[in-house]
Structures are given as structure tokens and as C-alpha cells.
Scaffold this active site. Structure first.
Site, short mmCIF file in Angstrom:
data_model
loop_
_atom_site.label_atom_id
_atom_site.label_comp_id
_atom_site.label_asym_id
_atom_site.label_seq_id
_atom_site.Cartn_x
_atom_site.Cartn_y
_atom_site.Cartn_z
N CYS A 172 -65.46 73.22 45.98
CA CYS A 172 -66.63 72.75 45.22
C CYS A 172 -67.95 73.07 45.92
CB CYS A 172 -66.50 71.27 44.91
SG CYS A 172 -66.86 70.15 46.28
N CYS A 226 -61.96 65.91 40.65
CA CYS A 226 -61.01 66.28 41.71
C CYS A 226 -60.42 65.06 42.40
CB CYS A 226 -61.69 67.12 42.78
SG CYS A 226 -63.06 68.10 42.19
N GLU A 247 -73.13 64.30 50.74
CA GLU A 247 -71.71 64.23 50.41
C GLU A 247 -70.90 65.20 51.28
OE1 GLU A 247 -70.05 65.50 46.56
OE2 GLU A 247 -69.37 63.44 46.36
N HIS A 283 -58.51 66.01 49.65
CA HIS A 283 -59.93 66.04 49.28
C HIS A 283 -60.75 66.88 50.27
CE1 HIS A 283 -62.64 64.91 46.21
NE2 HIS A 283 -63.51 64.34 47.01
N CYS A 327 -71.58 67.78 41.73
CA CYS A 327 -70.22 67.25 41.89
C CYS A 327 -69.67 66.97 40.49
CB CYS A 327 -70.25 65.96 42.72
SG CYS A 327 -68.69 65.04 42.71
N GLU A 337 -73.57 57.81 41.98
CA GLU A 337 -72.56 57.02 42.67
C GLU A 337 -72.65 55.55 42.25
OE1 GLU A 337 -74.16 59.57 44.21
OE2 GLU A 337 -72.30 60.71 44.25
N TYR A 378 -63.22 70.34 49.25
CA TYR A 378 -64.59 70.68 49.63
C TYR A 378 -64.74 72.16 49.98
CZ TYR A 378 -66.51 65.94 49.55
OH TYR A 378 -66.97 64.73 49.15
N THR A 415 -68.38 58.38 42.89
CA THR A 415 -69.12 59.32 42.06
C THR A 415 -68.55 59.40 40.64
OG1 THR A 415 -69.40 60.62 44.06
CG2 THR A 415 -70.16 61.62 42.04
FE1 SF4 Z 1 -67.09 66.13 43.80
FE2 SF4 Z 1 -66.33 68.15 45.33
FE3 SF4 Z 1 -65.10 65.79 45.53
FE4 SF4 Z 1 -64.77 67.38 43.38
S1 SF4 Z 1 -64.16 67.81 45.50
S2 SF4 Z 1 -65.09 65.18 43.39
S3 SF4 Z 1 -66.81 68.22 43.15
S4 SF4 Z 1 -67.23 66.24 46.03
FE FE Z 2 -66.68 63.93 47.00
#
Ligand code: SF4
Ligand code: FE
Length: 483
Positions: free
Chosen positions: A299, A104, A447, A292, A100, A257, A296, A191
Site C-alpha cells: 500500500c 487489508c 501510519e 499487516h 489508506c 481514524e 505495508y 482507520t
Molecule cells: Fe491501510 Fe495500508 Fe493497512 Fe491497507 S495495509 S489498511 S492501505 S495502512
Molecule cells: Fe494501517
């Protein structure tokens, strides 16, 4: 200069006096701590790639506010093409870090707060949108990393924020002053907090009028007085302190985290983006979660690419690459991974402008995207473990491999195909271990389940967005039903 180099970013974080605690002690230099450093390196990659000409189109864009080239992570999306590029950028970063990369959350908070602060001002004549734009421009000019903090500890889930026996279980305003507000509470599972310059705090659920003090959004620097972090434990975290890069599996990158405490933190007026307008808390949550959940679909796909690659390499090293069931398992992993990507791209391509002028994803498709992410990575990991074989969890340590007496035996008995060294075979298995059971599994598996909202949160949104009445009318029309 609107773009920082990776090195400048690291030094800028080093210069902050954050209060970070781990294993009951204050961490004096988080930037240099072996457990914490890999997570900083992941964010650094968002700066390093922005410097590379081949990634310029994905990693950077022009700010409509400053006219300068800015990192896409500080951007407010201007088109569906921006939304698509965001997902592609996240896949790229997942491929480069297998972790991660944290930045983002701030980008998603930017876009959610941008749209919502505009709506609040329109209704109440407040100046939250101006406050936010000023903050956004500062972040773009300085190329800052921003965390977005939403998840409160929540206490008894059957009670609303103001009904909790302990009033601090949702972050709230405890004092209103002429020059700002004082807030108290905590945000869990953060995180990126440790590696960010600033945090945008948002409410975690829709609020009722009696929850006025809890409907608050603002931004503060991470070294604000009263703000401190307690780092969470991960499986295998202390393996990073043993001095074996090989045993860690992915020694350079990771994520950690933090439970972040706001112990009476002052927020000046011009950093407030929502303050008591309870009916907008739910809108802000929905938009942030939507962005968000889109994220996902980028990422996790990038990390999945690394895992599929690792499984294919392990199969080669084991001498089974040509077996038809192995090929089929790799196809299945790819099919699942690309399905996640398809959802990320689809909700972006179907995006639309908000009243404030930025672009938002299709909320139904973004929630479908994240719902799939709560399932498919588990199956991808299962297949990866299947291909890797049990040695990924039973292999001796690097110390044994290097030992004068034991090393030759480890070499001899753990060898796969003749042309590949035992060390390389163990390296790829350690990477699979890291992604499926180790510290990276926090970012790839758990996650995937709970980040950006647990599965039930998406199902509620899917129900809300599904327009069942329309589907019913379609069926009745085809069946010639007249009521
Ligand atoms: Fe982390 Fe994925 Fe969230 Fe970006 S989108 S902060 S890489 S979990
Ligand atoms: Fe996340």
C-alpha cells in the site's frame, strides 16, 4: 452474488445504524459527511476495481469454501502466489487512491485468526475454527468489508492488562452467559472501522494466565448495541468542508481514524474465536502483525508512486525537470520505494503453509519490510518537498485564484513554465502538500511509523527471528574455531 459493486457497497454501509461522533456531536449520516466521505470512497475502490476485467486476476480469486469468485480482500491465502498477488493488489490500490483503503486489516485478521483458531482447537478441542470458517464464508458470500481491531489504549505501559488500575484499558470479557460473552474496552486508531460491516477484535499483546479475561477474539457487526466511534482530528480535516476541491489536494480519497468504544457489547458463542486460552494471544498478535507488515510493502509503495509522480510533474511545471540533481532525487525516491516493494514481495515469495492450510509470510522478512517503511517514506517525502519548493505551503487558496481582483495577480505571479496553467501548477503542489502534511500524511507518514506496530515492535521480532546462533556458528566454522 459474491461481488458487490461500489455503489452497492456504499448503500450497504448507509443502511447500517452506526454510532459515529465527531467534534462532540453525533454524525447522523456518516456516508454523506464531507470529512468522512473520502475515506469511504477509498474502500469503495476495492469494489470498483474488482469489477474491472483488467484487474480481475489481482482483485478477485476463487474461494476454496464456496467455489465462487470472491474479492481477494475476503480470501484466505492458498499459496505464495496468493501472497504475492495480495501485495500487488495493495500497490495498485495505493496508486488509485493515494490513501489508506482500509480493507487489508480484515484480510490480515482473517488469515491470522484462521491459522490460530485451528491451533487452539487442536490443543483444547474447542470449536473456534468452525466458528471462524462459518463467519468467513458469510463474509465471502456477502462481499463484506471487515475491520481488524488490535490496538488497545494500554494505559500504563509498564503494567499488564490485569494490573492496570482501570481494568478496561485492555478490552476484556466482563460477563459470561450461556449464549455468549459481554465485552468492554476500546480499540484505538481504527482507520477502517467506520466503513466496515463487521469487526474482528483481537488481543494486542501476549498474555499471561492472570490475563485470561483479556485473551479474547471475536467478530461483531459495527452497529452492535453498545459500540460507538469517536473520530480523530487530522490536520486540514475541516478544509474538506470549505467547498474547494482544489485546496484539499486529494479531494476524493482519504482515511480517518476512530477511537472505538465497546461499552458492554454482547458477542454470541458462534462469533467467538479465542476466549481465555492465554498462550495463543501472542501467536495471534505475531501472525496478524506479520501479515499487516507485509501489507505495508504494497500500500505505501502505491502511495509513494503517486508522490514520486507528483514531484516529477511539479519539476516539469517549474521548468527544472532536466536539472541533474532533480533527476537524481527522483531516482533516489524510486530506489527507496522499490526497496519497500522488494521486501513486500520477498516476504510473500518466501511464505509457507500453516497447519490450518493457509499461507503465511516469512515473518523475519515481513518485519524487515515494515521497519523500512518506518523510515523510507519520510525520506521520500523530504525529497518530494525539496523538489516541490516552498510554494506547496505558501500558495494562496482557490478562492483567491477565482477572485475577480486577486485572481489575475495569482495567475501572473505564480506561473511556472509558459505552457502550464497556474491552476495546474497549484493543483500538483496541493497534492504534494496533502501527501506530506495534510490529511493523507496520516496514512502515508505517521501510519508508516506506527501502523502495524511501531518500529520497536519490529525490532523485537527481528531479534527473535534472526537466528544469531546460526550466524555465530558460521563465523566459527570459517575461522576454524574449535571450542
Ligand atoms: Fe491501510 Fe495500508 Fe493497512 Fe491497507 S495495509 S489498511 S492501505 S495502512
Ligand atoms: Fe494501517
Amino acid at each position: 452474488m459474491a461481488l458487490m459493486t461500489g455503489e452497492e457497497y456504499i448503500e450497504s454501509i448507509r443502511g447500517m445504524k452506526m454510532q459515529v461522533y465527531m467534534f462532540g456531536k453525533k454524525v447522523e449520516s456518516p456516508v454523506d459527511d464531507p470529512i468522512l466521505r473520502p475515506s469511504l470512497n477509498s474502500v469503495r475502490m476495492t469494489y470498483d476495481l474488482a469489477q474491472m476485467p483488467e484487474y480481475k486476476d489481482l482483485m478477485t480469486t476463487t474461494s476454496p469454501y464456496t467455489g465462487e469468485t470472491v474479492n481477494r480482500f475476503t480470501h484466505v491465502h492458498q499459496s505464495t502466489s496468493d501472497l504475492v498477488k495480495k501485495v500487488k493488489m495493495q500497490r495498485l490500490l495505493g496508486q488509485k487512491t493515494a490513501a489508506c483503503f482500509q480493507r487489508c486489516v480484515g484480510m490480515d485478521a482473517f488469515n491470522a485468526v484462521f491459522a490460530t483458531s485451528y491451533d487452539i482447537d487442536k490443543k483444547y478441542g474447542t470449536s473456534y475454527h468452525e466458528n471462524f470458517k462459518k463467519f468467513l464464508i458469510e463474509c465471502q458470500k456477502k462481499d463484506l468489508t471487515i475491520d481488524g481491531a488490535m490496538t488497545d489504549p494500554k494505559g500504563d505501559r509498564s503494567l499488564s492488562p490485569s494490573q492496570q488500575p482501570d481494568p478496561d484499558l485492555f478490552l476484556r470479557v466482563v460477563e459470561r452467559r450461556p449464549d455468549g460473552i459481554v465485552v468492554r474496552g476500546a480499540k484505538a486508531h481504527q482507520t477502517g472501522m467506520l466503513n466496515s460491516h463487521e469487526v474482528i477484535v483481537m488481543p494486542t499483546i501476549a498474555m499471561r494466565p492472570e490475563d485470561k479475561d483479556y485473551a479474547v477474539s471475536f467478530a461483531v457487526p459495527l452497529d452492535s448495541p453498545g459500540l460507538f466511534m469517536i473520530i480523530g482530528r487530522q490536520s486540514c480535516d475541516t478544509r474538506k468542508c470549505e467547498g474547494s476541491e482544489m485546496d484539499v489536494g486529494n479531494s476524493e480519497f482519504g482515511g480517518v481514524e476512530a477511537l472505538t468504544i465497546f461499552d458492554d457489547v454482547f458477542v454470541p458463542n458462534d462469533r467467538i474465536f479465542l476466549n481465555g486460552e492465554t498462550e495463543f494471544a501472542g501467536v495471534l498478535v505475531e501472525r496478524f502483525a506479520g501479515y499487516h507488515r507485509q501489507s505495508y510493502g504494497g500500500c505505501k509503495v502505491g502511495v509513494g508512486d503517486v508522490l514520486i509522480g507528483a514531484a516529477a510533474v511539479a519539476a516539469e511545471y517549474n521548468g527544472v525537470a532536466k536539472a541533474s540533481h532533480i533527476k537524481d532525487k527522483l531516482i533516489e525516491m524510486t530506489h527507496l520505494n522499490e526497496t519497500l516493494y522488494s521486501c513486500g514481495i520477498a516476504c510473500s515469495a518466501e511464505g509457507s503453509p500453516t497447519e490450518a492450510g493457509n499461507y503465511i509470510i516469512d515473518l523475519l522478512l515481513a518485519n524487515v519490510c515494515k521497519q523500512n517503511v518506518t523510515r523510507f517514506p519520510y525520506e521520500i517525502v523530504r525529497l518530494g518537498e525539496d523538489i516541490a519548493g516552498g510554494l506547496m505551503v505558501t500558495a494562496p487558496s482557490e478562492a483567491d485564484l477565482r477572485d475577480e481582483k486577486l485572481g489575475p495577480y495569482v495567475e501572473k505571479y505564480l506561473k511556472g513554465v509558459g505552457s502550464v496553467s497556474t491552476e495546474n501548477r497549484l493543483r500538483i503542489l496541493r497534492l504534494i502538500e496533502n501527501l506530506s502534511l495534510g490529511t493523507a500524511a496520516v496514512g502515508y507518514r505517521t501510519e508508516s511509523m506506527h501502523g502495524a506496530g511501531s518500529p520497536q515492535a519490529q525490532r523485537i521480532m527481528i531479534a527473535r527471528q534472526s537466528n544469531l546462533e546460526h550466524k555465530k556458528s558460521l563465523a566459527k566454522a570459517i575461522a576454524h574455531i574449535k571450542e
